[in-house]
Design a protein around this motif. Structure first.
Motif, PDB file in Angstrom:
ATOM      1  N   GLY A 280       0.853  -1.564  -0.436  1.00 18.71           N
ATOM      2  CA  GLY A 280       0.323   0.114  -0.189  1.00 18.71           C
ATOM      3  C   GLY A 280       0.964   0.837  -0.186  1.00 18.71           C
ATOM      4  N   LYS A 281       1.777   1.645  -0.532  1.00 20.36           N
ATOM      5  CA  LYS A 281       3.011   2.177  -0.717  1.00 20.36           C
ATOM      6  C   LYS A 281       1.812   3.607  -1.875  1.00 20.36           C
ATOM      7  N   THR A 282       1.307   2.985  -3.203  1.00 21.40           N
ATOM      8  CA  THR A 282      -0.139   3.887  -3.315  1.00 21.40           C
ATOM      9  C   THR A 282      -0.288   4.603  -2.347  1.00 21.40           C
ATOM     10  N   ARG A 283      -1.812   3.943  -1.476  1.00 22.05           N
ATOM     11  CA  ARG A 283      -2.172   4.580  -0.709  1.00 22.05           C
ATOM     12  C   ARG A 283      -1.646   5.508   0.370  1.00 22.05           C
ATOM     13  N   VAL A 284      -0.621   4.833   0.947  1.00 16.56           N
ATOM     14  CA  VAL A 284       0.716   6.442   2.132  1.00 16.56           C
ATOM     15  C   VAL A 284       0.271   7.592   0.814  1.00 16.56           C
ATOM     16  N   ALA A 285       0.531   7.205  -0.027  1.00 14.68           N
ATOM     17  CA  ALA A 285       0.584   8.908  -0.850  1.00 14.68           C
ATOM     18  C   ALA A 285      -0.314   9.335  -0.833  1.00 14.68           C
ATOM     19  N   VAL A 286      -1.413   8.785  -1.170  1.00 12.22           N
ATOM     20  CA  VAL A 286      -3.080   9.664  -1.680  1.00 12.22           C
ATOM     21  C   VAL A 286      -3.218   9.916  -0.568  1.00 12.22           C
ATOM     22  N   TYR A 287      -3.099   9.457   0.929  1.00 14.02           N
ATOM     23  CA  TYR A 287      -3.344  10.495   2.015  1.00 14.02           C
ATOM     24  C   TYR A 287      -2.804  11.166   2.439  1.00 14.02           C
ATOM     25  N   ILE A 288      -1.393  11.202   2.568  1.00 12.69           N
ATOM     26  CA  ILE A 288      -0.667  12.225   2.686  1.00 12.69           C
ATOM     27  C   ILE A 288      -0.593  13.454   1.428  1.00 12.69           C
ATOM     28  N   THR A 289      -1.079  13.365   0.549  1.00 12.63           N
ATOM     29  CA  THR A 289      -1.843  14.030  -0.704  1.00 12.63           C
ATOM     30  C   THR A 289      -2.931  14.654   0.044  1.00 12.63           C
ATOM     31  N   LYS A 290      -3.839  13.957   0.029  1.00  9.19           N
ATOM     32  CA  LYS A 290      -4.882  14.680   0.849  1.00  9.19           C
ATOM     33  C   LYS A 290      -4.654  16.102   2.505  1.00  9.19           C
ATOM     34  N   GLU A 291      -3.746  15.145   2.681  1.00  7.84           N
ATOM     35  CA  GLU A 291      -3.640  15.670   4.335  1.00  7.84           C
ATOM     36  C   GLU A 291      -2.645  17.683   3.536  1.00  7.84           C
ATOM     37  N   HIS A 292      -2.017  17.119   2.877  1.00  4.69           N
ATOM     38  CA  HIS A 292      -1.145  18.218   2.458  1.00  4.69           C
ATOM     39  C   HIS A 292      -2.106  19.447   2.152  1.00  4.69           C
ATOM     40  N   LEU A 293      -3.226  18.873   1.383  1.00  3.47           N
ATOM     41  CA  LEU A 293      -3.724  19.663   0.370  1.00  3.47           C
ATOM     42  C   LEU A 293      -4.869  20.912   1.705  1.00  3.47           C
ATOM     43  N   ASP A 294      -5.667  19.309   2.369  1.00  3.43           N
ATOM     44  CA  ASP A 294      -5.952  19.892   2.884  1.00  3.43           C
ATOM     45  C   ASP A 294      -5.549  21.682   4.280  1.00  3.43           C
ATOM     46  N   ARG A 295      -4.914  20.795   4.516  1.00  2.00           N
ATOM     47  CA  ARG A 295      -3.439  21.317   5.446  1.00  2.00           C
ATOM     48  C   ARG A 295      -3.115  23.113   4.659  1.00  2.00           C
ATOM     49  N   ARG A 296      -2.796  23.123   3.525  1.00  4.49           N
ATOM     50  CA  ARG A 296      -2.157  24.294   3.175  1.00  4.49           C
ATOM     51  C   ARG A 296      -3.598  25.088   2.715  1.00  4.49           C
ATOM     52  N   LYS A 297      -4.851  24.212   2.288  1.00  8.83           N
ATOM     53  CA  LYS A 297      -5.752  24.985   2.021  1.00  8.83           C
ATOM     54  C   LYS A 297      -6.960  25.935   3.455  1.00  8.83           C
TER      55      LYS A 297
END
Length: 956
Positions: A282-299
């Motif tokens: 699940g490396k890619t799933r980890v990347a998706v989660y990090i992406t979502k948290e990154h975008l949410d935080r910066r937004k």
């Protein structure tokens, strides 16, 4: 002469072809057409097995309209459609067409079935199948096939097969199917398809795509519609308050396991890291989660946000887009993908501006970073991005495209340090997230070097840490089996091949220093061919070229069947003879004494080779062991799905053919297909990314359950539910071994190595196991370093990399300074050494294609048709190839550029002479230190027009 009626019927079929392809069920119709040859029928069946009904129906239609026509062919085709249950297709053929309204309604019904397949697949398939048969939605043969599918693949797979069949029935099938669902008490599915008090489905066409809409009624009356579209929710509102809304699937919720959340931790804090998890963890799933948290935080913080996901293979773009990032993030963020296959009409720069997440091949980003750097065009800057995810990040080394991107990052990072000291504003840089299953050890034999290799990758990615799963959390090791084989007691086929090779050695006065057919022998032959081309020793050069083919045939003989090896050789010599045949009868292509000797040598031994190839007594033991292993896997598992990794493209195709021709495999439900690389090769036609994607999709959904693959499938590609992996005479490095093992993701999966003569599989695998253990120890040692010591080593490696890059760039600039006059470079035919042209004669189109449009050059080549090259590309298209008029050696392709034929040269087919010094092998034009003049289209067109006018004057 073709009758006018037949011509009209061909025209009719041509017009109806798109519809017929959708409506014909090939296996229903094929056996009922008696004017198609059995061999052609088998090819069509094979196409249906590999590529599905639509592709096979296209082949079937081609066979039907093939000339010369047999009497009554059209009527026989229509009868076959009617008798094969494809009545709707037969109606079209007889112009019994439904009204546009009925056709549109039928299309909507088909589309709705496609959309609701995930729900419909849960039906009680056996019961529904029996009712559909009694209602004549299915033929007896179809019922039996669906029943077999249920037994072999399960109820859901049977349901999909049933739905695929019934949607090809004439209009009216939908209401009958609804009644079947009602009669079989599938009330939930019935309500979902018909609409109830909660929802009704509609279709709206927008931007050439159908959007499914759901009606939320407040009253029974449909008043005039007020249409409003916003970016996120297409909505049709009624005056009474009822509404049509998009019936989009809900965004999936991302949940991570404990170990996944643990490895993601530092990235969630904004740090650069490498996530190193085994394939399937699940490396890619980890990347998706990090992406979502990154975008949410910066937004939430009101900061700019832009994520780019980089991959190293085109199929991975679509895979990450459709399987991971889009399903989880589509409702909140704009996700787009771009690759060489993309059909987007706007620039990459605009795509970056308009979307939150962009998934693309790394080279595309590098191209646009370079554009911004050079100022030649609007490009993309690293400062435009806030997170870069690098998939298969172990490739961030040795001057690869990942390394070019990260080198820009590292240079700016160290410039920023200087800017901060000068109290100036630093340039913002994105966060970096690397993903890999294995960084490898880079060929290291000592722990120190293994650590250094991994630390360099960490440095190149500016990773503050490398995150792995705790050792005790790894799933248990797969069952690994090594199958050794016995050498042939007798190998008369191989003996004849070696006898021929020895005769060639004697003719060319060559003395090999290694075993015939071995990898060392292949390298030796390649070196001899290059040196002979440079020395203009055509005798040795052509002998070395033919020896390579015999060496390859030995490999095929040891890997697959003798008949595959013979077929390969026979085809090679047929093609070589064609090269020696000019299109115009009056022109003769030169055949040297050596070529005549080689042609006769094969001809003299051809009959014996063909006879031996048919004798199963002498087949290799490897193939027997492979057969046993595959049969065991499929007979001992409820749902077997496996991959056989093999060395060459040619052997992958041959092995797949062997499996499909062997009835024992078909009897236990083996459905095989091959997947090979997309890079161009002269002998084996490469697979396009679309073809790769299609095969992998079928493997994923169970239409194919045995994949024969070259190394293209080892890394990155998502191949789920695979429960056995076989490496057949193929072992590369420890990274590939770990990736291949990771393809077997299902529980109780097995990993088998089958030895092949001259492959050294067992020995190489032992080395890879040693390197794998060394890598894991090195990673643990690196993780145990205190942060200060780790960062010190990383910084040293980064500075070293920047300095080495400066030296490399200086050398490259010196090399790129092409001060040599084009007149100083001369080109001669690689085969016959005839002088061809100088650099003055060559011009360049779009900084890419080297062409020679001089009248003198036109007299030196012949033009041959090549259907595999007829592919439209931007403003030009390739249309056949050009070959030496003297010896038949291929020189390049004939390119049609804006209506002008331009002979396009491939440098690998020439010997290059620069200032009197011969270069034996140039594989790319950028290895020739000459700056060619740009092709002047207008001037050349004017010259051609004037030439045409003068010809007209002469004829008047």
């Amino acid at each position: 002469m073709e009758s006018e009626t037949d011509e009209m019927r061909e025209c009719l079929i041509g017009c109806l072809r798109p519809r017929l392809k959708e409506l014909i069920v090939v296996d229903r119709v094929l056996d009922l057409i008696d004017f198609i040859e059995n061999e052609q029928k088998e090819r069509i069946r094979q196409k249906a097995r590999n590529d599905g009904d639509i592709s096979a129906a296209d082949y079937l239609i081609n066979a039907v309209v093939q000339k010369p026509h047999t009497p009554g062919w059209f009527t026989a085709f229509v009868d076959a459609l009617n008798n094969g249950g494809c009545n709707f297709a037969a109606d079209y053929m007889q112009l019994n067409l439904p009204t546009p309204e009925a056709e549109a309604e039928n299309e909507n019904c088909v589309r709705l079935i496609h959309l609701l397949i995930p729900s419909l697949a849960d039906m009680a398939t056996e019961t529904v199948c029996a009712h559909c048969f009694s209602e004549r939605l299915l033929t007896e043969d179809e019922r039996d096939r669906i029943t077999a599918e249920i037994v072999n693949r399960g109820r859901r797979s049977g349901a999909r097969e049933l739905l695929r069949r019934i949607i090809k029935c004439p209009p009216g099938w939908y209401s009958t199917f609804l009644q079947v669902l009602k009669d079989t008490e599938h009330h939930v599915l019935y309500n979902e398809l018909t609409g109830n008090e909660d929802h009704l489905f509609f279709f709206l066409k927008r931007d050439n795509e159908f959007i499914v809409l759901k009606w939320l009624p407040q009253s029974q009356d449909l008043n005039p519609i007020e249409q409003t579209f916003c970016d996120s929710e297409p909505l049709l509102s009624f005056a009474d308050g009822s509404a049509l809304e998009v019936a989009r699937s809900p965004e999936k919720e991302i949940t991570l396991r404990d170990y996944q959340m643990e490895v993601a931790g530092p990235a969630l804090e904004g740090k650069n890291i490498i996530v190193c998890l085994p394939t399937g963890s699940g490396k890619t799933r980890v990347a998706v989660y990090i992406t979502k948290e990154h975008l949410d935080r910066r937004k939430a913080e009101g900061k700019p946000r832009k994520v780019i996901v980089l991959v190293n293979k085109v199929p991975l773009v679509e895979q990450h887009y459709s399987a991971e990032f889009l399903p989880f993030l589509k409702n909140k963020y704009k996700v787009e993908r771009v690759s060489g296959d993309s059909q987007l009409k706007i620039s990459f720069t605009e795509i970056v501006k308009k979307n939150d997440i962009i998934i693309c091949t790394a080279q595309i980003l590098e191209n646009y970073l370079e554009r911004a750097n050079s100022g030649e065009d609007e490009g993309v800057n690293l400062s435009d991005l806030t997170l870069i995810i690098i998939d298969e990040c172990h490739h961030t080394q040795k001057g690869g495209v990942y390394n070019h991107i990260m080198m820009r990052y590292l240079k700016q990072k160290h410039k920023n340090k200087r800017l901060v000291k000068e109290q100036k504003e630093p340039v913002p840089l994105p966060q970096i997230l690397g993903l890999t299953a294995s960084p490898g050890v880079g060929g290291a034999t000592k722990m120190e070097k293994a650590e250094e290799h991994i630390l360099r990758i960490c440095a190149n990615l500016d990773a503050s840490r490398i995150m792995t799963r705790r050792q005790e959390e790894f799933k248990k090791e797969q069952r690994k089996i090594v199958v050794s084989v016995e050498d042939r007691r007798e190998d008369p086929f191989g003996d004849v091949i070696k006898k021929i090779m020895t005769a060639i050695h004697n003719h060319a006065e060559l003395t090999p220093t290694c075993d015939l057919g071995s990898q060392n022998y292949e390298q030796w032959v390649v070196q001899k061919e290059r040196q002979a081309a440079k020395d203009e020793n055509q005798k040795v050069r052509v002998c070395a070229e033919h020896l390579r083919q015999y060496s390859e045939s030995l490999n095929l003989c040891n890997t697959i069947r003798m008949q595959d090896a013979f077929s390969f050789l026979n085809k090679y010599y047929e093609e070589e003879m064609k090269k020696k045949t000019a299109p115009e009868e009056e022109h003769k292509i030169q055949i040297t004494d050596t070529e005549r000797f080689l042609f006769n040598l094969f001809k003299d031994n051809k009959k014996e080779l063909e006879t031996l190839a048919k004798n199963p007594e002498y087949e290799n033991d490897s193939l027997s062991k492979l057969r046993t292993k595959i049969l065991h896997e499929f007979s001992s598992r409820d749902e077997a799905r496996g991959i056989v990794f093999i060395k060459t493209r040619r052997s992958a195709i041959a092995l797949n053919q062997w499996i499909q021709e062997n009835s024992k495999f078909a009897d236990i439900g083996v459905k095989s297909a091959y997947v090979i690389g997309g890079g161009d090769q002269s002998v084996v036609k490469p697979m396009t990314s679309a073809e790769q994607k299609d095969v992998l999709k079928k493997f994923g959904n169970g239409q194919v359950n045995l994949l024969i693959a070259t190394t293209v499938a080892e890394e990155g590609l998502d191949i789920p539910a695979c429960n056995f992996v076989i490496r057949y005479g193929l072992v590369t490095n420890e990274i590939a071994m770990i990736q291949a093992q990771g393809r077997g993701r299902a529980e109780d999966s097995s990993y088998t190595l089958v030895e092949v003569k001259n492959s050294g599989v067992a020995e190489k695998e032992c080395v890879n196991e040693y390197r794998k253990n060394m890598m894991n120890k090195a990673i643990q040692k690196i993780k145990s370093l205190n942060q200060a010591a780790y960062e010190k080593r990383i910084t040293e490696f980064q500075i070293q990399a920047i300095m080495e890059e400066k030296v490399r760039m200086t050398k490259k600039k010196q090399k790129d300074i092409k001060n040599e006059s084009p007149s100083n470079v001369k080109f001669s035919c690689r085969s016959c050494s005839e002088p061809i042209c100088t650099g003055d004669d060559i011009q360049i189109i779009e900084n890419m294609h080297r062409v020679n449009v001089t009248p003198q050059f036109r007299k030196l080549y012949i033009q041959r048709e090549n259907t595999t090259l007829q592919e439209r590309l931007l403003d030009y298209e390739t249309n056949g190839f050009i070959a030496c008029k003297n010896c038949g050696q291929r020189w390049g392709s004939m390119m049609m550029y804006k209506g002008i034929e331009c002979p396009c040269l491939d440098v690998k087919n020439f010997v290059v002479n620069l200032n009197g010094k011969k270069i034996s092998k140039c594989t790319k034009w950028n290895e020739v230190p000459i700056k060619f003049s740009a092709f002047d289209y207008a001037e050349h067109a004017i010259n051609m027009t004037m030439s045409d006018n003068s010809d007209d004057d002469e004829t008047m």
